[in-house]
Scaffold this motif. Structure first.
Motif, PDB file in Angstrom:
ATOM      1  N   GLY A 137       0.835  -1.226  -0.045  1.00 17.48           N
ATOM      2  CA  GLY A 137      -0.086  -0.076  -0.039  1.00 17.48           C
ATOM      3  C   GLY A 137       0.821   1.153   0.107  1.00 17.48           C
ATOM      4  N   ASP A 167      -6.668   0.373  -3.481  1.00 15.00           N
ATOM      5  CA  ASP A 167      -7.514   1.012  -2.563  1.00 15.00           C
ATOM      6  C   ASP A 167      -8.282   2.154  -3.030  1.00 15.00           C
ATOM      7  OD1 ASP A 167      -6.578  -1.084  -0.632  1.00 15.00           O
ATOM      8  OD2 ASP A 167      -4.924   0.438   0.073  1.00 15.00           O
ATOM      9  N   GLY A 180      -7.648  -3.575  -2.164  1.00 14.67           N
ATOM     10  CA  GLY A 180      -6.956  -4.954  -3.013  1.00 14.67           C
ATOM     11  C   GLY A 180      -7.759  -6.344  -3.081  1.00 14.67           C
TER      12      GLY A 180
HETATM   13  O1  KG4 Z   1       2.094  -4.888   2.730  1.00 14.47           O
HETATM   14  P1  KG4 Z   1       0.984  -4.412   3.305  1.00 14.47           P
HETATM   15  O2  KG4 Z   1       0.221  -5.508   4.044  1.00 14.47           O
HETATM   16  O3  KG4 Z   1       0.781  -3.090   4.171  1.00 14.47           O
HETATM   17  C1  KG4 Z   1       0.917  -1.917   3.701  1.00 14.47           C
HETATM   18  O4  KG4 Z   1       1.332  -1.472   2.477  1.00 14.47           O
HETATM   19  O5  KG4 Z   1       0.665  -1.068   4.639  1.00 14.47           O
HETATM   20  O6  KG4 Z   1      -0.061  -4.272   2.000  1.00 14.47           O
HETATM   21  C2  KG4 Z   1      -1.353  -3.804   2.018  1.00 14.47           C
HETATM   22  C3  KG4 Z   1      -1.772  -3.264   0.701  1.00 14.47           C
HETATM   23  C4  KG4 Z   1      -3.136  -2.847   0.627  1.00 14.47           C
HETATM   24  O7  KG4 Z   1      -3.047  -1.684  -0.657  1.00 14.47           O
HETATM   25  C5  KG4 Z   1      -4.199  -3.956   0.048  1.00 14.47           C
HETATM   26  O8  KG4 Z   1      -5.275  -3.158  -0.626  1.00 14.47           O
HETATM   27  C6  KG4 Z   1      -3.151  -4.553  -0.794  1.00 14.47           C
HETATM   28  O9  KG4 Z   1      -2.139  -4.327  -0.008  1.00 14.47           O
HETATM   29  N1  KG4 Z   1      -3.631  -5.729  -0.966  1.00 14.47           N
HETATM   30  C7  KG4 Z   1      -3.858  -6.346  -2.278  1.00 14.47           C
HETATM   31  C8  KG4 Z   1      -4.453  -7.827  -2.056  1.00 14.47           C
HETATM   32  N2  KG4 Z   1      -4.399  -7.932  -0.736  1.00 14.47           N
HETATM   33  C9  KG4 Z   1      -3.993  -6.842  -0.147  1.00 14.47           C
HETATM   34  N3  KG4 Z   1      -3.846  -6.029  -3.527  1.00 14.47           N
HETATM   35  C10 KG4 Z   1      -4.212  -6.550  -4.460  1.00 14.47           C
HETATM   36  N4  KG4 Z   1      -4.803  -7.619  -4.461  1.00 14.47           N
HETATM   37  C11 KG4 Z   1      -4.877  -8.406  -3.182  1.00 14.47           C
HETATM   38  N5  KG4 Z   1      -5.252  -9.478  -2.986  1.00 14.47           N
END
Ligand code: KG4
Length: 335
Positions: A137, A167, A180
């Motif tokens: 994210g 998002d 996501g």
């Molecule tokens: O690495 P992460 O857990 O933490 C942060 O970046 O804070 O990533 C979270 C991100 C969010 O934007 C979420 O929407 C995305 O990963 N995400 C996905 C999926 N599962 C989580 N994006 C696309 N497809 C998914 N299945």
């Protein structure tokens, strides 16, 4: 050697106990999704307040599940940045206090280095050098990983991160947070060829990304339907959007491998839970005879196990302790 990992960079409070470099004794995560979902994104002030509530029980639980107590711990590894300053400060200050009061060395870790190494927590470990695509994210970056502590940034997003784009698209389609998983579920019943959304390749051989134009194209397409009072075809939009993101992520990662003569690819970050991305990356790597390592989703999203591992290597290779005067940082210092 036992390392206690602590992570609080964004909206997950996490703690883990790692024995040496690959025996994960516990890995506990407290998610704040429920708190932030009604706002459609992370509210920094709420995130740091929740970290304050969660950090003590989460660390106690990690020690309990590992069947260890604080006196068994040899090293505390804690995320020092990048992330939300208020959130980082909770974990970092807690870790400093724990280190000082228990006389355990502390190592501050760049969160990105955790993602870059998380594949080593799996049985099947990658070989150096490898190309890592970290998609979350907060970041979308390609790194050349030379060893456990040496990483070279090859490209990163110039605007939105891929997860942020997921998002934001979810928000404009009124889908659940985090976006996501919602977008990818709706994409499963859509046609990826319905709309030809833009792919930002940028300059020739550029390994940078840009997703803000794609997000705007999705918004414009939704508005076209809304102005004509036609229901927005959510499945087709999600599927075409996801296709555009995945195509760029896969092609740029393979380009990085090609440009640097690398045969191994590693995926990390929350977006790598995306099934479509996993499938396409897998197919493309097979075609090019590249080795692909994708950690379990629980190791791809924010977690403290990867922080413990990264701290372990930082400590054993350089015996590098972090000073109690050190501060957190909001942007990654890797590169
Ligand atoms: O690495 P992460 O857990 O933490 C942060 O970046 O804070 O990533 C979270 C991100 C969010 O934007 C979420 O929407 C995305 O990963 N995400 C996905 C999926 N599962 C989580 N994006 C696309 N497809 C998914 N299945």
């Amino acid at each position: 050697m036992l390392t206690l990992g602590i992570e609080s960079s964004c909206d997950d409070t996490a703690a883990a106990v790692l024995k040496d470099n690959n025996n994960l004794l516990s890995n506990i995560i407290s998610s704040q999704d429920e708190i932030h979902s009604r706002f459609g994104g992370v509210v920094p002030e709420l995130a740091s307040r929740q970290h304050l509530e969660s950090i003590n029980p989460i660390i106690e639980e990690a020690l309990y599940r590992a069947d260890k107590s604080l006196i068994d711990i040899d090293l505390i590894a804690v995320t020092q940045g990048p992330g939300l300053i208020g959130s980082l400060l909770v974990g970092f200050s807690y870790a400093k206090a724990l280190s000082y009061s228990s006389n355990i060395p502390i190592v501050g870790v760049d969160h990105m280095s955790g993602h870059l190494l998380s594949a080593f927590l799996e049985k099947d470990k990658p070989q150096f050098p490898y190309i890592a695509l970290i998609v979350s994210g907060g970041t979308t970056s390609i790194f050349l990983c030379q060893n456990h502590t040496k990483f070279k940034l090859l490209g990163r997003t110039r605007d939105d991160a891929a997860g942020e784009a997921f998002d934001k698209v979810a928000k404009l389609l009124n889908l659940d947070y985090p976006g996501g998983p919602s977008v990818s579920i709706h994409a499963e019943r859509g046609d990826p060829t319905s709309f030809q959304f833009p792919r930002a390749w940028l300059e020739a051989d550029s390994l940078d990304f840009s997703f803000s134009g794609l997000k705007t194209a999705v918004l414009n397409k939704c508005n076209e339907f809304r102005q004509k009072n036609i229901p927005v075809p959510v499945g087709d939009i999600c599927s075409s959007f996801q296709e555009a993101v995945v195509e760029v992520l896969v092609k740029k990662t393979l380009l990085a491998a090609d440009l640097h003569g690398i045969k191994t690819i590693v995926l990390g970050g929350g977006v790598s839970a995306n099934k479509h991305l996993r499938k396409h990356m897998d197919m493309s790597c097979r075609k090019k005879k590249l080795q692909l390592h994708v950690p379990h989703p629980s190791l791809c999203t924010d977690n403290a196990a990867m922080i413990a591992l990264s701290g372990y290597y930082k400590y054993i290779t350089a015996e590098e302790k972090t000073s109690y005067n050190a501060d957190v940082f909001s942007r990654s210092i890797l590169g």
